[in-house]
Design an enzyme around this catalytic site. Structure first.
Site, mmCIF file in Angstrom:
data_model
loop_
_atom_site.group_PDB
_atom_site.id
_atom_site.type_symbol
_atom_site.label_atom_id
_atom_site.label_comp_id
_atom_site.label_asym_id
_atom_site.label_seq_id
_atom_site.Cartn_x
_atom_site.Cartn_y
_atom_site.Cartn_z
ATOM 1 N N GLU A 123 0.802 -1.226 0.000
ATOM 2 C CA GLU A 123 0.000 0.000 0.000
ATOM 3 C C GLU A 123 0.840 1.284 0.000
ATOM 4 O O GLU A 123 0.521 2.234 0.707
ATOM 5 C CB GLU A 123 -0.938 -0.006 1.215
ATOM 6 C CG GLU A 123 -1.923 -1.163 1.182
ATOM 7 C CD GLU A 123 -2.818 -1.210 2.409
ATOM 8 O OE1 GLU A 123 -4.044 -1.340 2.209
ATOM 9 O OE2 GLU A 123 -2.329 -1.136 3.537
HETATM 10 C C1 ACM Z 1 -1.925 -5.396 4.048
HETATM 11 O O1 ACM Z 1 -3.006 -5.845 4.469
HETATM 12 N N1 ACM Z 1 -1.815 -4.114 3.773
HETATM 13 C C2 ACM Z 1 -0.788 -6.255 3.826
#
Ligand code: ACM
Length: 529
Positions: A343
Site C-alpha cells: 500500500e
Molecule cells: C496489508 O493488508 N496491507 C498487507
C-alpha cells in the site's frame, strides 16, 4: 467346613488383588470415552493415528527419559505439565520401563515429523529432530483427557495407540501487528505459546507502521523516543528494547518458532517521518485546524492507510534503511527480513520498484532473505525472495512467475482481525466477515489459478491491531479461527473436512477454558461444555 470357607475366602481375596492390579496399576483398563475423544480430537489432524483401546495413566509418579538434544524438549514438557496439571516429572534411570515418558532423537521422520506410541506402560515420542519431538509433545498434551470424578485426582488418562505425523507446509505462521496498538513482551510470549500449541512455527512481528515504531534502533534513537509514543486512539504506545526483543526471540526459539521481523517500507512509514523529518518525501507539513486528515510527518493515531512515503532521492534515506536492517538483522537469528512493501500509494511506481530492488540487496548484504507483501511483485524478484499474498491474484501470479516463493494470507480467509459477523464486538470488515467455517474451508494449492503447490512455502494468519488493545481482545479474534489455519498448514488437504473438523474443534473448548482463553462461541460449532 471352616477349611472350605477359608479356602474360598482366600481365593476371592487373591482374585480381587489380581483384578485390582490389572485395572489399577498395570493400567489395562479399557479406554474411557474422554480419553478416546481426546485421541480423536487432535488439531492439527495427524497424518495417521491408530488407537489400541487401553489406557496409560499420567500421574505424579510418572517419570521421563531423555538424552542429549531431547533433554531441552523434556525440560519444556516438564515445565508445561507442572503448570497445566500440577505434576513435576522426575528423570528416570535408563532401566525404568513402567510409567515413563521417553523422548528419543532418531529414526527418519523428516525435519518436523514425529512418531508417538502409547502403551499401558510407556509413552514414546521419537523424531529425527528436536523440532519433531516438540510437535510430538504438543500432540501428547492434547491426548491428556479431562479428569472425571474424585477417583481421577492426580491421575490423567491417555488412550493407547500410535500416531505418525508430519507437516504439509514448511511455513505455518501468524502475524501480530504491534504497531497499531503496542503489546507487551509478556503478551507476545503468550501469543507464541498459543500458536505453538497448534504447531505453528513462524511469528511475524509487524514492528512499524504509520501509528508507531516499536523496536529500539540505537543509531536512530528518535524512532522510539518520538515514534514509539503513539498508537491508534491516542494511547501511550511503547516499544521493545533490543534486549527485550532478544528475550522474545529466545523464548520463541525454545518453542521452535522463528521470529520474522517486519519494518514496513517505503510506505506505512509515518512514525519514522514524525521522528526524522528529513526522511519525508511529502510537502512541508501543514496541519489544518480541526481536520483529522492524516498528514505525513505528524504523529498519527487514526487508521487510514497509504499517505506516507520515504524520500527516495536522499542519501539519508538509504543510511536510515541500512542502519535499521543492519541493527535488526544482527539480533534476529532467523533467516528472514520482511520489508513490508504494501500500500505505498504515494510512492511513484518507478521509485517503488527502485526501492524494493535496493532493499533486496541491503537485506542480502545483511545475510537475510527478503520477504515482502505481494506488491513487491512489481520489482525484480528471484528465488531468494518470498512474496506474501494477501489480496491480488495478479501480483501472486507475477511473483510466482518471477521465481519467488509464496506465503498465503488471503485477507478474505485468514485476516483474523476481520469480524466474524456484523455483531462481533471487535474487528474490521473491509475484506469480509469471516466465520470459523470460512477461515477453514480453503486450500492454498488451489486458491489462485496458475499457482502450484511447489510455489507455496505455506500459510500465515495475520492479526492487525487497529481495534484490539488487550490479550483478551487478541484471544477473541484468534479463537476459534487460529487452530483451523494451523491445520491448513499442517494437514494434507485430502485429510481435511469441515464436518469432521468441527467435532474435533468443539472438544477443544474445555482446553481453552482451562488455559484461560477467551474465545468467540461461534454458532457454527456445537461446543463441548
Ligand atoms: C496489508 O493488508 N496491507 C498487507
Amino acid at each position: 467346613m471352616t477349611l472350605t470357607l477359608n479356602y474360598t475366602l482366600r481365593s476371592i481375596l487373591a482374585m480381587t488383588i489380581a483384578f485390582s492390579i490389572l485395572i489399577g496399576c498395570s493400567g489395562s483398563k479399557e479406554t474411557s470415552e474422554e480419553a478416546k475423544q481426546a485421541f480423536n480430537s487432535v488439531i492439527p489432524k495427524p497424518s495417521s493415528s491408530n488407537p489400541s483401546g487401553k489406557t496409560f495413566f499420567l500421574s505424579s509418579a510418572t517419570k521421563f527419559q531423555a538424552e542429549g538434544d531431547a533433554r531441552a524438549v523434556a525440560n519444556y514438557l516438564t515445565s508445561i505439565l507442572s503448570k497445566s496439571h500440577g505434576i513435576t516429572l522426575q528423570a528416570a534411570d535408563e532401566k525404568t520401563e513402567e510409567n515413563v515418558i521417553r523422548l528419543t532423537i532418531g529414526g527418519d521422520t523428516g525435519a518436523e515429523g514425529y512418531k508417538l506410541d502409547v502403551d499401558e506402560k510407556q509413552v514414546v515420542i521419537s523424531a529425527s529432530t528436536p523440532a519433531g519431538l516438540f510437535y510430538g509433545v504438543q500432540t501428547l498434551r492434547q491426548l491428556i483427557a479431562d479428569q472425571k470424578g474424585e477417583e481421577a485426582k492426580d491421575k490423567w488418562e491417555i488412550a493407547t495407540g500410535s500416531i505418525e505425523d508430519k507437516p504439509e507446509y514448511e511455513w505455518r505462521g501468524s502475524m501480530l501487528d504491534v504497531a497499531r496498538h503496542f503489546f507487551s513482551v509478556e503478551d507476545v510470549k503468550r501469543y507464541i505459546d498459543l500458536i505453538s500449541y497448534y504447531k505453528m512455527n513462524r511469528l511475524h512481528l509487524h514492528l512499524s507502521d504509520d501509528q508507531g515504531w516499536r523496536i529500539e534502533i540505537k543509531s536512530w534513537p528518535n524512532l522510539t523516543a518520538i515514534g514509539g509514543l503513539s498508537q491508534v486512539g491516542g494511547g501511550k504506545g511503547g516499544f521493545y528494547t533490543q534486549e527485550q526483543y532478544k528475550d522474545i526471540v529466545a523464548y520463541a526459539q525454545e518453542r521452535f518458532v522463528t521470529i520474522v521481523p517486519e519494518i514496513d517500507l517505503p510506505g506505512h512509514i509515518n512514525a519514522a517521518l514524525a521522528s526524522y523529518p528529513e526522511l519525508n518525501a511529502g510537502p512541508p507539513i501543514v496541519i489544518e485546524k480541526g481536520s483529522d486528515k492524516p498528514v505525513a510527518g505528524k504523529p498519527y493515531t487514526g487508521i487510514e492507510v497509504g499517505f506516507s512515503t520515504l524520500h527516495i532521492k536522499k542519501d539519508v534515506t538509504f543510511k536510515f534503511v541500512n542502519d535499521v536492517i543492519r541493527e535488526l538483522s544482527a539480533i534476529t537469528p532467523g533467516p528472514y527480513f520482511h520489508v513490508g512493501g504494501d500500500e505505498a500509494a504515494v510512492t511513484k511506481k518507478p521509485d517503488y520498484i527502485a526501492f524494493i530492488n535496493r532493499f533486496k540487496e541491503i537485506v542480502k548484504a545483511n545475510g537475510k532473505k527478503m520477504i515482502g507483501w505481494e506488491e513487491i511483485a512489481q520489482a525484480d524478484l528471484d528465488s531468494s525472495v518470498t512474496s506474501q499474498h494477501w489480496h491480488s491474484e495478479k501480483y501472486a501470479k507475477e511473483a510466482a512467475d518471477k521465481g519467488a516463493q509464496l506465503i498465503f494470507s488471503p485477507s478474505k480467509k485468514v485476516y483474523l482481525d476481520m469480524q466474524y459477523d456484523s455483531t462481533s464486538r471487535l474487528g474490521l470488515n473491509w475484506a469480509a466477515y469471516i466465520e470459523v467455517d470460512s477461515s477453514y474451508m480453503w486450500d492454498p494449492a488451489t486458491r489462485v489459478p496458475g499457482i502450484e503447490r511447489e510455489d507455496i512455502l505455506g500459510v500465515e494468519a495475520p492479526l492487525w491491531s487497529e481495534t484490539i488493545e488487550t490479550m483478551d481482545d487478541i484471544e477473541y479474534l484468534l479463537f476459534p479461527r487460529l487452530p483451523g489455519v494451523a491445520e491448513i498448514g499442517w494437514t494434507a488437504a485430502k485429510d481435511r473436512n469441515w464436518d469432521e473438523y468441527k467435532e474435533r474443534l468443539a472438544n477443544h473448548a474445555p482446553r481453552w477454558k482451562a488455559m484461560g482463553i477467551d474465545y468467540y462461541q461461534s454458532k457454527k460449532v456445537n461446543w463441548k461444555e
